[in-house]
Write an enzyme that holds these catalytic residues in place. Structure first.
Site, PDB file in Angstrom:
ATOM      1  N   ARG A  55      15.457  39.103  13.511  1.00 56.71           N
ATOM      2  CA  ARG A  55      16.830  38.740  12.777  1.00 56.71           C
ATOM      3  C   ARG A  55      16.861  37.385  12.595  1.00 56.71           C
ATOM      4  O   ARG A  55      17.187  36.885  11.378  1.00 56.71           O
ATOM      5  CB  ARG A  55      17.839  39.529  13.349  1.00 56.71           C
ATOM      6  CG  ARG A  55      18.912  39.289  12.554  1.00 56.71           C
ATOM      7  CD  ARG A  55      20.293  40.078  13.217  1.00 56.71           C
ATOM      8  NE  ARG A  55      20.316  39.707  14.660  1.00 56.71           N
ATOM      9  CZ  ARG A  55      21.282  40.215  15.617  1.00 56.71           C
ATOM     10  NH1 ARG A  55      21.662  41.343  15.323  1.00 56.71           N
ATOM     11  NH2 ARG A  55      21.262  39.620  16.769  1.00 56.71           N
ATOM     12  N   LEU A 253      24.606  37.429   7.562  1.00 57.85           N
ATOM     13  CA  LEU A 253      23.457  36.715   7.815  1.00 57.85           C
ATOM     14  C   LEU A 253      23.034  37.019   8.999  1.00 57.85           C
ATOM     15  O   LEU A 253      21.839  37.298   9.631  1.00 57.85           O
ATOM     16  CB  LEU A 253      23.670  35.426   7.631  1.00 57.85           C
ATOM     17  CG  LEU A 253      23.494  34.657   6.037  1.00 57.85           C
ATOM     18  CD1 LEU A 253      23.918  33.121   6.358  1.00 57.85           C
ATOM     19  CD2 LEU A 253      22.497  35.178   5.235  1.00 57.85           C
ATOM     20  N   HIS A 254      23.912  37.233  10.410  1.00 56.10           N
ATOM     21  CA  HIS A 254      23.512  37.644  11.336  1.00 56.10           C
ATOM     22  C   HIS A 254      22.995  39.226  11.771  1.00 56.10           C
ATOM     23  O   HIS A 254      22.619  39.424  12.748  1.00 56.10           O
ATOM     24  CB  HIS A 254      24.480  37.345  12.211  1.00 56.10           C
ATOM     25  CG  HIS A 254      24.556  35.963  12.963  1.00 56.10           C
ATOM     26  ND1 HIS A 254      25.269  34.976  12.136  1.00 56.10           N
ATOM     27  CD2 HIS A 254      24.131  35.177  13.843  1.00 56.10           C
ATOM     28  CE1 HIS A 254      25.243  33.618  12.378  1.00 56.10           C
ATOM     29  NE2 HIS A 254      24.455  33.849  13.898  1.00 56.10           N
ATOM     30  N   GLY A 255      23.394  39.963  10.790  1.00 57.67           N
ATOM     31  CA  GLY A 255      23.240  41.445  10.737  1.00 57.67           C
ATOM     32  C   GLY A 255      24.234  42.196  10.837  1.00 57.67           C
ATOM     33  O   GLY A 255      25.404  41.734  11.196  1.00 57.67           O
TER      34      GLY A 255
END
Length: 372
Positions: A55, A253-255
């Site tokens: 990720r 963006l971090h998931g």
């Protein structure tokens, strides 16, 4: 590897088509396409445990792709990079795994009179190694101190501080490692100055002046990315909307992780409340108690070195440390959930043990701001 390379190729094709067909709005379109790719991969194609491992690298690819698209819109890049230049930038060996994000112009500059000095590595690695040892020693000492059974309020908050410190220590480790890999690749050279590339500054996080300062120095390159490509583009919608948009984009963006979303959105609300309150208090009392240190020639009557101002900043800094312990309590590095990301039940369970104290204090702080 296939997902990372495929993302790079697909992003360039998207950027190329948008540049040919529309010649504008490349940043927002490529940004939405990149975020959509990350979400679809996480939900449909990749095992959560495997995705959690890559990720960070996928996020770096997305940040680089989006920055190129916006720079082309802004005119910072006169033309779209060639496929070789774009691929070299996105998959740069010094920044594609641990980071940090670097602008495309900085990547191009390392090929302008390439310079590599062995003394830079000699000066860097002892300092980094010493930092690793100090951070590990501090983390282990805190764990030993708090490794006792008990259910008192003080013990619960000691546990919260321990878990948060352990998580921050692992973050510093990655940041120092990314500094080393980037400098060894040629980044961080300045004329007539030592080689340097700052990613995180632990001294401003462990003893913070404000939560805003923590956000800035947690990851300086990512802060600059969010400020340039998200905050400033959404600022016409208002300050609060721009702040929430910035933290929302950071969360995506971090998931798709409820824990990260909850922490980042809470942090966004906290920093907004802190900023407006300290701004108002600085105006009412004419004191240097804003979230950032004032300039020497500021108009405040009560300067930084005045005793009452020092005590006020210390008190507000302790409140920031309290919020950090609360927000970082669920980042338990020993939990098995860490391998695939934390779910909402884990987050709420950790916060409920502490009575959601930080959220209540933030709400009380906002009410106090309205009453001042």
């Amino acid at each position: 590897m296939y997902y990372i390379v495929g993302f790079t190729v697909g992003a360039y094709l998207c950027l190329f088509l948008v540049s040919r067909l529309l010649k504008k709005h490349r940043g927002p379109i490529v940004g939405m396409a990149s975020v959509a790719f990350l979400i679809v991969c996480e939900l449909c194609f990749v095992n959560r445990t495997e995705w959690h491992k890559i990720r960070g690298a996928q996020m770096l690819v997305a940040m680089k792709v989006i920055s190129v698209a916006f720079d082309t819109d802004f005119g910072a890049l006169q033309c779209l990079p060639s496929p070789a230049e774009f691929t070299g930038y996105v998959l740069c060996v010094g920044t594609c795994v641990f980071g940090p994000w670097v602008p495309y112009r900085d990547y191009i500059s390392i090929f302008n009179k390439p310079l590599w000095v062995s003394t830079a590595a000699c000066d860097l690695y002892p300092h980094v190694t010493y930092s690793f040892l100090e951070l590990c020693q501090t983390s282990l000492r805190i764990m030993q101190i708090t490794d006792r059974s008990g259910t008192t309020i003080m013990h619960l908050w000691w546990i919260a501080y321990r878990d948060a410190l352990s998580f921050r220590s692992s973050h510093y480790f990655i940041c120092f490692l990314s500094e080393a890999s980037a400098i060894m690749s040629g980044f961080g050279h300045h004329e007539d100055e030592p080689w340097s590339l700052s990613v995180a500054r632990p001294q401003f996080i462990e003893i913070p002046r404000s939560l805003v300062q923590v956000v800035v120095y947690w990851n300086v390159p990512m802060h600059n990315w969010l400020k340039n490509y998200v905050f400033r583009t959404t600022k016409p919608l208002g300050s609060f909307a721009a702040i929430l948009s910035t933290y929302a984009v950071s969360s995506l963006l971090h998931g798709l992780n409820f824990q990260l979303v909850a922490v980042l959105l809470s942090l966004g609300a906290y920093t907004y409340v802190e900023y407006v309150l300290r701004q108002k208090l600085a105006t009412v009392f004419g004191a240097c108690i804003q979230v950032r240190p004032c300039r020497r020639d500021c108009s405040h009557r009560n300067k930084e070195k005045r005793l009452t101002v020092v005590l006020g900043n210390m008190g507000l800094g302790l409140v920031a440390m309290f919020h950090l312990s609360y927000l970082g309590v669920m980042f338990d590095m020993s939990s098995k959930l860490q391998e695939e990301g934390y779910n909402y039940a884990h987050t709420l369970a950790k916060w409920s043990v502490l009575g959601y104290a930080s959220h209540w204090i933030a709400l009380g702080t906002y009410i106090f701001y309205l009453l001042v």
